[in-house]
Design an enzyme around this catalytic site. Structure first.
Site: not given
Ligand code: GLY
Length: 426
Positions: A123, A184
């Site tokens: 992230d 993600d």
């Molecule tokens: N990347 C985490 C979410 O989409 O909740």
């Protein structure tokens, strides 16, 4: 009843039906929607403490009947801290307001230290790209470039060459029983692609392509729907299994995961120009669009057996709207018209009464779902839903304003749009 009477009843029935159909159609005024966002942002900045505010506290969500943002400290573990600075940069892009720029800079600078640390997880890409990425795109400030390059190098340490993908969640290796790659993560390849062509190491490009390819190979079912998580043997690189973490079940399609994938592979096509990624993004978009309910906002997981009695996820809708506006520009067939019109419909719905947040609430839109299995942020306003909503509106605005029919030079968030706006000298 005379045949004349039957005919006239039939005609009035048709007229009434078409009137009510028109009545229920939502229209979208992009400038009006962006000015609505600006109003909410200005008020939030005051509510967050005016000139006395703590810039390390980033808006994250609004739950239940609250009206103000719940804020979280911009620490490594808080993956959403880049979205609020990103929203401020988008607002500066729209308004050219020096006060908004000043706020955007102050919030953005709180994240600089993250680039110097070992990454907590993938992230780091969201954190830096949405904040510094937009700052650099709009200002060309070399310091922003340096922060981004440092963050890209840090992110690259998560790459496992045996597997050929990034380790998304180092903290979960034991729990999942292997090297984990979540869908993600494709989004966060954007920072690496950007770095490779802005002074960073060229190997960052190869890592990003390897991740995109390996994920494409293992993390999708034949119909184009995705597994949220792929588990690999960290030594041999062997694919072990696909599973979920935030979705309903291992074999279900978590709506936001599919949204990240559509957005991600559209971006991978932009960066590589290899048509296989564009075609793949179209396949992922098609399976998503086919399964949408009538209002074009998905339930949080396409396979929740409680549909229609389960929460929607407006964040997936805003991510996909933004992705489709870019993707349509790369398509020349029927997809072009379809994606453009679907993106407009999604944005019209999100801007309409069913999804727009109440006037006294700080957010732009409602009905996003964060982590349903964990029971958090369900049917809430969430900062990334607002971020992608605003990004999609801006993309649409640029598309509508552009005299050229192509959006190819208007990609977000890292291409250079600054020529079209007047920037203050720093
Ligand atoms: N990347 C985490 C979410 O989409 O909740």
């Amino acid at each position: 009843m005379t045949p004349y009477k039957v005919l006239s009843l039939l005609i009035s029935g048709i007229i009434l039906a078409s009137c009510s159909e028109k009545k229920s159609e939502l229209s979208l005024d992009v400038d009006d929607a962006l000015s609505y966002c600006h109003g909410k942002i200005s008020r939030s900045l005051t509510q967050l403490g005016g000139s006395e505010k703590d810039y390390t506290m980033m808006p994250r969500n609004i739950v239940d009947s609250d009206t103000l943002w719940n804020c979280r400290k911009a620490v490594q573990e808080e993956w959403c801290s880049g979205f609020w600075p990103g929203i401020l940069w988008y607002d500066f892009e729209v308004t050219n307001d020096p006060e908004i720029r000043d706020e955007a800079e102050k919030y953005t600078s709180q994240l600089e230290y993250l680039a110097t640390l070992s990454p907590y997880d993938h992230d780091l890409g969201f954190l830096i790209n949405c904040s510094y990425g937009n700052a650099y795109r709009l200002t060309g400030d070399n310091h922003c470039r340096e922060v981004m390059l440092e963050a890209a190098d840090s992110l690259a340490t998560l790459f496992n060459p045996n597997v050929g993908t990034f380790l998304s969640w180092p903290r979960n290796v034991e729990m999942f029983g292997g090297h984990n790659t979540i869908v993600d993560n494709v989004i966060n390849l954007e920072l690496l692609f950007w770095a490779s062509r802005n002074g960073g190491n060229k190997s960052l490009y190869d890592m990003a392509v390897s991740h995109a390819d390996k994920t494409m190979e293992n993390q999708f079912r034949p119909d184009g729907s995705c597994y949220h998580v792929a588990i690999y043997n960290p030594e041999t690189g062997e694919f072990i299994k696909g599973m979920t973490h935030q979705g309903y079940a291992n074999n279900s399609t978590w709506a936001r995961g599919q949204a990240w994938a559509i957005y991600g592979y559209t971006m991978v096509f932009r960066e590589t120009r290899d048509p296989k990624y564009r075609d793949f993004a179209c396949k992922l978009a098609d399976v998503y669009l086919e399964r949408l309910p009538e209002d074009m906002v998905p339930y949080w997981d396409f396979d929740d057996p409680d549909i229609p009695e389960c929460p929607k996820d407006a964040s997936a809708a805003s991510i996909v709207a933004s992705a489709l506006i870019e993707l349509q520009d790369y398509c020349s067939d029927y997809h072009r018209e379809q994606y453009r019109s679907d993106a407009e419909k999604i944005l019209a719905t999100l801007s309409g009464p069913a999804y727009r947040s109440a006037a006294n609430k700080a957010s732009f839109i409602d009905h996003a779902t964060g982590h349903k299995p964990e029971g958090t942020e369900i049917d809430a306003s969430i900062i990334y839903a607002d971020y992608y909503y605003m990004e999609a509106l801006l993309r649409l605005k640029h598309m509508q304003d552009s005299s050229a029919s192509s959006l190819a030079s208007l990609s977000y968030p890292l291409s250079n749009l600054s020529a079209s706006i007047t920037l203050q000298s720093r």
